[in-house]
Design a protein around this motif. Sequence first.
Motif, PDB file in Angstrom:
ATOM      1  N   HIS A   3       0.732  -1.224   0.076  1.00  0.00           N
ATOM      2  CA  HIS A   3      -0.105   0.037  -0.152  1.00  0.00           C
ATOM      3  C   HIS A   3       0.815   1.207   0.228  1.00  0.00           C
ATOM      4  N   ILE A   4       0.855   2.066  -1.074  1.00  0.00           N
ATOM      5  CA  ILE A   4       1.437   3.308  -1.067  1.00  0.00           C
ATOM      6  C   ILE A   4       0.539   4.639  -1.045  1.00  0.00           C
ATOM      7  N   ALA A   5       0.687   5.343  -0.248  1.00  0.00           N
ATOM      8  CA  ALA A   5      -0.345   6.443   0.115  1.00  0.00           C
ATOM      9  C   ALA A   5       0.366   7.746  -0.290  1.00  0.00           C
ATOM     10  N   PHE A   6      -0.331   8.667  -1.187  1.00  0.00           N
ATOM     11  CA  PHE A   6       0.113  10.086  -1.080  1.00  0.00           C
ATOM     12  C   PHE A   6      -0.707  10.846   0.010  1.00  0.00           C
ATOM     13  N   GLU A   7      -0.036  11.540   0.484  1.00  0.00           N
ATOM     14  CA  GLU A   7      -0.435  12.483   1.719  1.00  0.00           C
ATOM     15  C   GLU A   7      -0.112  14.021   1.581  1.00  0.00           C
ATOM     16  N   GLY A   8      -0.666  15.008   2.334  1.00  0.00           N
ATOM     17  CA  GLY A   8      -0.341  16.232   2.333  1.00  0.00           C
ATOM     18  C   GLY A   8      -1.476  17.030   2.370  1.00  0.00           C
ATOM     19  N   ILE A   9      -1.233  18.418   2.984  1.00  0.00           N
ATOM     20  CA  ILE A   9      -2.458  19.314   3.008  1.00  0.00           C
ATOM     21  C   ILE A   9      -3.229  19.563   1.529  1.00  0.00           C
ATOM     22  N   ASP A  10      -4.391  20.048   1.890  1.00  0.00           N
ATOM     23  CA  ASP A  10      -5.295  20.458   0.549  1.00  0.00           C
ATOM     24  C   ASP A  10      -4.538  21.218  -0.294  1.00  0.00           C
ATOM     25  N   GLY A  11      -4.457  21.040  -1.735  1.00  0.00           N
ATOM     26  CA  GLY A  11      -3.574  21.618  -2.822  1.00  0.00           C
ATOM     27  C   GLY A  11      -2.141  21.272  -2.869  1.00  0.00           C
ATOM     28  N   ALA A  12      -1.826  20.169  -2.296  1.00  0.00           N
ATOM     29  CA  ALA A  12      -0.676  19.527  -2.354  1.00  0.00           C
ATOM     30  C   ALA A  12      -0.336  18.843  -3.928  1.00  0.00           C
ATOM     31  N   GLY A  13      -1.318  18.231  -4.344  1.00  0.00           N
ATOM     32  CA  GLY A  13      -1.178  17.627  -5.563  1.00  0.00           C
ATOM     33  C   GLY A  13      -1.519  16.157  -5.684  1.00  0.00           C
ATOM     34  N   LYS A  14      -2.069  15.577  -4.600  1.00  0.00           N
ATOM     35  CA  LYS A  14      -1.849  14.169  -3.965  1.00  0.00           C
ATOM     36  C   LYS A  14      -2.870  13.421  -5.332  1.00  0.00           C
ATOM     37  N   SER A  15      -4.095  13.888  -5.497  1.00  0.00           N
ATOM     38  CA  SER A  15      -4.968  13.317  -6.712  1.00  0.00           C
ATOM     39  C   SER A  15      -4.245  13.327  -8.053  1.00  0.00           C
ATOM     40  N   THR A  16      -3.527  14.345  -8.285  1.00  0.00           N
ATOM     41  CA  THR A  16      -2.926  14.477  -9.546  1.00  0.00           C
ATOM     42  C   THR A  16      -1.588  13.342  -9.735  1.00  0.00           C
ATOM     43  N   GLN A  17      -1.002  13.271  -8.552  1.00  0.00           N
ATOM     44  CA  GLN A  17       0.102  12.234  -8.706  1.00  0.00           C
ATOM     45  C   GLN A  17      -0.245  10.785  -8.586  1.00  0.00           C
ATOM     46  N   VAL A  18      -1.393  10.504  -7.882  1.00  0.00           N
ATOM     47  CA  VAL A  18      -2.331   9.303  -7.958  1.00  0.00           C
ATOM     48  C   VAL A  18      -2.642   8.872  -9.508  1.00  0.00           C
ATOM     49  N   ARG A 187       7.849  22.471  -6.375  1.00  0.00           N
ATOM     50  CA  ARG A 187       8.302  22.562  -7.610  1.00  0.00           C
ATOM     51  C   ARG A 187       7.562  22.210  -8.713  1.00  0.00           C
ATOM     52  N   SER A 188       7.896  22.169  -9.871  1.00  0.00           N
ATOM     53  CA  SER A 188       7.111  21.821 -10.968  1.00  0.00           C
ATOM     54  C   SER A 188       6.596  20.357 -11.242  1.00  0.00           C
ATOM     55  N   LEU A 189       5.621  20.366 -11.839  1.00  0.00           N
ATOM     56  CA  LEU A 189       4.905  19.111 -11.868  1.00  0.00           C
ATOM     57  C   LEU A 189       5.790  17.773 -12.370  1.00  0.00           C
ATOM     58  N   GLU A 190       6.635  18.273 -13.118  1.00  0.00           N
ATOM     59  CA  GLU A 190       7.732  17.287 -13.848  1.00  0.00           C
ATOM     60  C   GLU A 190       8.664  16.731 -12.652  1.00  0.00           C
ATOM     61  N   GLU A 191       9.124  17.709 -12.077  1.00  0.00           N
ATOM     62  CA  GLU A 191      10.083  17.495 -10.843  1.00  0.00           C
ATOM     63  C   GLU A 191       9.150  16.612  -9.860  1.00  0.00           C
ATOM     64  N   VAL A 192       8.109  16.889  -9.496  1.00  0.00           N
ATOM     65  CA  VAL A 192       7.347  16.287  -8.187  1.00  0.00           C
ATOM     66  C   VAL A 192       7.271  14.731  -8.859  1.00  0.00           C
ATOM     67  N   THR A 193       6.808  14.624 -10.094  1.00  0.00           N
ATOM     68  CA  THR A 193       6.564  13.446 -10.580  1.00  0.00           C
ATOM     69  C   THR A 193       7.746  12.272 -10.658  1.00  0.00           C
ATOM     70  N   SER A 194       8.683  12.952 -11.263  1.00  0.00           N
ATOM     71  CA  SER A 194      10.143  12.276 -11.417  1.00  0.00           C
ATOM     72  C   SER A 194      10.501  11.712  -9.817  1.00  0.00           C
ATOM     73  N   ASP A 195      10.666  12.387  -8.840  1.00  0.00           N
ATOM     74  CA  ASP A 195      10.720  12.060  -7.268  1.00  0.00           C
ATOM     75  C   ASP A 195       9.844  10.912  -7.042  1.00  0.00           C
ATOM     76  N   ALA A 196       8.400  11.174  -7.415  1.00  0.00           N
ATOM     77  CA  ALA A 196       7.526  10.220  -6.965  1.00  0.00           C
ATOM     78  C   ALA A 196       7.584   8.980  -7.761  1.00  0.00           C
ATOM     79  N   THR A 197       8.104   8.857  -8.914  1.00  0.00           N
ATOM     80  CA  THR A 197       8.304   7.813  -9.671  1.00  0.00           C
ATOM     81  C   THR A 197       9.742   7.225  -9.108  1.00  0.00           C
ATOM     82  N   ARG A 198      10.673   7.854  -8.774  1.00  0.00           N
ATOM     83  CA  ARG A 198      11.910   7.267  -8.326  1.00  0.00           C
ATOM     84  C   ARG A 198      11.603   6.401  -7.044  1.00  0.00           C
ATOM     85  N   ILE A 199      10.839   7.093  -5.987  1.00  0.00           N
ATOM     86  CA  ILE A 199      10.564   6.644  -5.071  1.00  0.00           C
ATOM     87  C   ILE A 199       9.646   5.472  -4.868  1.00  0.00           C
ATOM     88  N   ILE A 200       8.740   5.227  -5.769  1.00  0.00           N
ATOM     89  CA  ILE A 200       7.770   4.304  -5.921  1.00  0.00           C
ATOM     90  C   ILE A 200       8.639   2.914  -6.422  1.00  0.00           C
TER      91      ILE A 200
END
Length: 205
Positions: A3-18, A187-200
């Motif tokens: 189970h991998i969860a995206f967390e953060g306050i409202d507006g952090a971009g969780k739904s976008t990353q999921v 940071r930019s969507l591309e940078e955040v996505t790159s980090d999330a991809t690497r972590i996963i």
Amino acid sequence: MKHIAFEGIDGAGKSTQVGIQYSRLQSMQIPTSVYRYSEKNNMWGKMIRKAYSLDQQSSLHFLFKPRIIQETLYALSARANLRSCRRDSSELLLSDRSVVTAYASHLNDVPEWFISLVEPPTTPNLVIYLDIPPEVGLKRINDRYSKFRDEDLESLTEFRDLYMHVMSEKRPKRLKDTEFVIVDATRSLEEVTSDATRIIDEFRG
């Protein structure tokens, strides 16, 4: 199932990353299910939406005010969402929020044991926390919604502070084996996505 969860306050971009990560994992033919923890399309969620729409002077509004009542309704809604999530043959459960949200939302007012008891049974193995300042979250919320929202700078600041507590060494017992990774989501969507991809991908091994 992991189970991998995206967390953060409202507006952090969780739904976008999921959404991005789900599409990527599917394209790699990795069986993945998506769990929308806080979605309110079930019976309990509709009750929550109704309660928030009530006049503040109504008796029903006052019934909903105690945080323990709010946590119970949110937990029942989250349980219904988990039941409707197809997980049978999935290798990964990817979630937009999780029990971590419940602790960060209610731990100041509701006992830890009660939250652990009423929340859905799944606990994330990995949490990717998308970190943004409360001021940024509020701006994103205001830009996204034209109708009234109940978030304000004070509530978002408190929410973020509680997240930091939940991710600290003083975390709730249920999360003792959960791995937390904080990502700078300003940071930019591309940078955040790159980090999330690497972590996963590192987590999957």
